[in-house]
Design a protein around this motif. Structure first.
Motif, PDB file in Angstrom:
ATOM      1  N   ILE A   5       0.755  -1.127  -0.123  1.00 16.34           N
ATOM      2  CA  ILE A   5       0.126   0.097  -0.081  1.00 16.34           C
ATOM      3  C   ILE A   5       0.862   1.051   0.050  1.00 16.34           C
ATOM      4  O   ILE A   5       0.423   2.246   0.378  1.00 16.34           O
ATOM      5  N   ASN A   6       2.197   1.055  -0.281  1.00 18.78           N
ATOM      6  CA  ASN A   6       2.950   2.346  -0.555  1.00 18.78           C
ATOM      7  C   ASN A   6       3.559   2.317  -1.905  1.00 18.78           C
ATOM      8  O   ASN A   6       4.444   1.493  -2.224  1.00 18.78           O
ATOM      9  N   TYR A   7       2.998   2.776  -2.993  1.00 22.25           N
ATOM     10  CA  TYR A   7       3.524   2.739  -4.307  1.00 22.25           C
ATOM     11  C   TYR A   7       3.570   4.079  -5.042  1.00 22.25           C
ATOM     12  O   TYR A   7       2.607   5.023  -4.858  1.00 22.25           O
ATOM     13  N   LYS A   8       4.764   4.289  -5.713  1.00 19.85           N
ATOM     14  CA  LYS A   8       4.925   5.688  -6.380  1.00 19.85           C
ATOM     15  C   LYS A   8       4.994   6.909  -5.567  1.00 19.85           C
ATOM     16  O   LYS A   8       4.485   7.855  -5.854  1.00 19.85           O
ATOM     17  N   LYS A   9       5.300   6.706  -4.409  1.00 20.67           N
ATOM     18  CA  LYS A   9       5.385   7.955  -3.419  1.00 20.67           C
ATOM     19  C   LYS A   9       6.948   8.251  -3.370  1.00 20.67           C
ATOM     20  O   LYS A   9       7.663   7.392  -3.624  1.00 20.67           O
ATOM     21  N   THR A  10       7.249   9.464  -2.719  1.00 17.84           N
ATOM     22  CA  THR A  10       8.390   9.770  -2.376  1.00 17.84           C
ATOM     23  C   THR A  10       8.121   9.876  -0.955  1.00 17.84           C
ATOM     24  O   THR A  10       7.109  10.160  -0.416  1.00 17.84           O
ATOM     25  N   TYR A  11       9.600   9.946  -0.344  1.00 22.09           N
ATOM     26  CA  TYR A  11       9.685   9.647   1.026  1.00 22.09           C
ATOM     27  C   TYR A  11      10.222  10.890   1.995  1.00 22.09           C
ATOM     28  O   TYR A  11      11.416  11.374   1.151  1.00 22.09           O
ATOM     29  N   GLN A  12       9.881  11.436   3.071  1.00 21.43           N
ATOM     30  CA  GLN A  12      10.326  12.485   3.823  1.00 21.43           C
ATOM     31  C   GLN A  12      10.411  11.898   5.183  1.00 21.43           C
ATOM     32  O   GLN A  12       9.456  11.467   5.487  1.00 21.43           O
ATOM     33  N   GLN A  13      11.533  12.006   6.116  1.00 24.02           N
ATOM     34  CA  GLN A  13      11.414  12.116   7.328  1.00 24.02           C
ATOM     35  C   GLN A  13      11.308  13.222   8.138  1.00 24.02           C
ATOM     36  O   GLN A  13      12.104  14.270   8.182  1.00 24.02           O
ATOM     37  N   LEU A  14      10.169  13.372   9.072  1.00 23.08           N
ATOM     38  CA  LEU A  14       9.936  14.666   9.642  1.00 23.08           C
ATOM     39  C   LEU A  14       9.761  14.021  11.148  1.00 23.08           C
ATOM     40  O   LEU A  14       8.869  13.277  11.202  1.00 23.08           O
ATOM     41  N   ASN A  15      10.225  14.578  12.065  1.00 27.67           N
ATOM     42  CA  ASN A  15       9.866  14.475  13.471  1.00 27.67           C
ATOM     43  C   ASN A  15       9.063  15.736  13.994  1.00 27.67           C
ATOM     44  O   ASN A  15       9.583  16.747  14.121  1.00 27.67           O
ATOM     45  N   LEU A  16       7.608  15.452  13.865  1.00 27.18           N
ATOM     46  CA  LEU A  16       6.878  16.460  14.020  1.00 27.18           C
ATOM     47  C   LEU A  16       6.693  17.172  15.271  1.00 27.18           C
ATOM     48  O   LEU A  16       5.973  18.164  15.697  1.00 27.18           O
ATOM     49  N   LYS A  17       7.430  16.414  16.165  1.00 23.15           N
ATOM     50  CA  LYS A  17       7.427  17.127  17.524  1.00 23.15           C
ATOM     51  C   LYS A  17       8.539  18.184  17.739  1.00 23.15           C
ATOM     52  O   LYS A  17       8.505  19.098  18.529  1.00 23.15           O
ATOM     53  N   LEU A  18       9.537  18.309  16.765  1.00 17.21           N
ATOM     54  CA  LEU A  18      10.288  19.219  16.498  1.00 17.21           C
ATOM     55  C   LEU A  18       9.937  20.347  15.628  1.00 17.21           C
ATOM     56  O   LEU A  18       9.465  20.325  14.626  1.00 17.21           O
ATOM     57  N   GLU A  19      10.091  21.740  16.333  1.00 17.75           N
ATOM     58  CA  GLU A  19       9.343  22.800  15.750  1.00 17.75           C
ATOM     59  C   GLU A  19      10.331  23.001  14.278  1.00 17.75           C
ATOM     60  O   GLU A  19       9.472  23.319  13.244  1.00 17.75           O
ATOM     61  N   SER A  20      11.365  22.734  14.152  1.00 16.65           N
ATOM     62  CA  SER A  20      12.121  22.776  12.661  1.00 16.65           C
ATOM     63  C   SER A  20      11.458  21.835  11.668  1.00 16.65           C
ATOM     64  O   SER A  20      11.357  22.132  10.530  1.00 16.65           O
TER      65      SER A  20
END
Length: 354
Positions: A63-78
């Motif tokens: 169920i993950n096809y033709k996507k690009t990926y980013q890593q973000l820790n949404l607890k961090l303001e940046s």
């Protein structure tokens, strides 16, 4: 079809990500955002024979096809600021956070729309907007009545072998999001909406005829295996002369008459015990015994060919190896390399347009 559509996928497990894959397969730019420390849990849901050190699993790939990926820790303001930047140019954002997590992460609908007033937000939850219950497909199958009527009297309650409720919820969310995209396209002053689907409501809404059987007749469905409560023969399993297994879905008197003609049992179609659908349901056990001794005299191919030619619903019980040896199923397979791994899945697009 959606080459100018941008989707941010914050969801995990099956329902939400499959919606993202749906749009990606139709040409949208889908960015899957994962926590660098706690990525999508399904990356680790592996069969014993899978590479345990790989960052992807067959389940994740499905169920993950033709996507690009980013890593973000949404607890961090940046990292949250990076998400806000993505939101500015996005059309749809997908999520399946637990109740209260949007507030904790400072990504409420209101905050996100400060950066994009037309943002469409698609949400999956377990038991409604205000519930914090953890929801897995198994639990929904248990609590929506599906397990209670699936299985046999001997087996006890049985779950379906696919994440049926997740799949249904995903389809409901797709429908809601497509409606919003239509509204947005026809309204230059469109204001973003949030479309929410609960797994529980998706499950209960799928009960269809079984629900009406209860609501109208107080008939609580019992476990009857593959049999149908309203139709017979339907779901009984028959052995053939070449030791294969077939089943019939005899939905009309015409179907039944043609089946009887093939088996040299034409008199059965005129017998009062079997001449109507209701009578066949009442006497289905006796009818099965009469049919099975005749079905086993014929090969599977012979029977299937006759039934197909005479428009009588009949099929062979196949495992997945046999299924994917057919050209029809192979045409639905999609491949992609993710993190250096050759992955395969079936398409999420089962419609065709010309």
């Amino acid at each position: 079809m959606f080459k100018n559509l941008k989707v941010i996928d914050l969801s995990t497990v099956l329902a939400g990500p499959s919606v993202g894959s749906f749009f990606a397969e139709l040409g949208a730019d889908v960015i899957k955002v994962e926590n660098p420390v706690y990525p999508d849990i399904t990356r680790s849901w592996k069969l014993p024979m899978e590479n345990q050190s790989s960052s992807v699993s067959a389940y994740f790939s499905s169920i993950n096809y033709k996507k690009t990926y980013q890593q973000l820790n949404l607890k961090l303001e940046s990292d949250r600021e990076k998400l806000y930047e993505l939101v500015k140019t996005a059309d749809i954002l997908l999520m399946n956070f637990k109740f209260g997590d949007q507030e904790k992460l400072k990504i409420t609908d209101e905050i996100l729309r400060e950066f994009n007033s037309q943002l469409i937000i698609g949400k999956i939850n377990g038991y409604g907007d205000k519930s914090d219950r953890v929801a897995y497909d198994l639990i929904l199958q248990a609590e929506s009545g599906i397990m209670s009527m699936n299985g046999t009297p001997e087996s006890g309650p049985v779950k379906m072998p696919v994440a049926f409720i997740d799949v249904l919820a995903a389809h409901h969310l797709k429908e809601g999001l497509l409606i919003e995209l239509i509204s947005k396209k026809s309204n230059e002053n469109y204001k973003g909406k949030s479309v929410t689907v609960s797994l529980y409501e998706a499950a209960v809404s799928s009960l269809a005829n079984q629900a009406s059987n209860y609501l109208m007749n107080n008939a609580v469905p019992q476990r009857i295996g593959s049999l149908h409560p309203n139709i017979a023969p339907y779901g009984e399993l028959f052995n053939t002369s070449d030791d294969r297994t077939i089943t019939f879905a005899i939905g009309s008197n015409t179907h039944f008459s043609k089946l009887c003609d093939y088996l040299n049992l034409s008199a059965l179609a005129m017998n009062n015990r079997y001449s109507t659908v209701q009578e066949r349901v009442k006497n289905r056990t006796e009818l099965f015994e009469l049919l099975k001794v005749k079905v086993v005299e014929h090969s599977a191919d012979e029977t299937l060919e006759y039934m197909n030619e005479h428009f009588v619903p009949c099929g062979e019980i196949k495992n997945l190896k046999a299924v994917f040896e057919t050209n029809l199923a192979q045409d639905l397979v999609r491949s992609e390399v993710i993190d250096g791994v050759e992955t395969k899945r079936v398409t999420g697009i089962a419609f065709r347009s010309k």
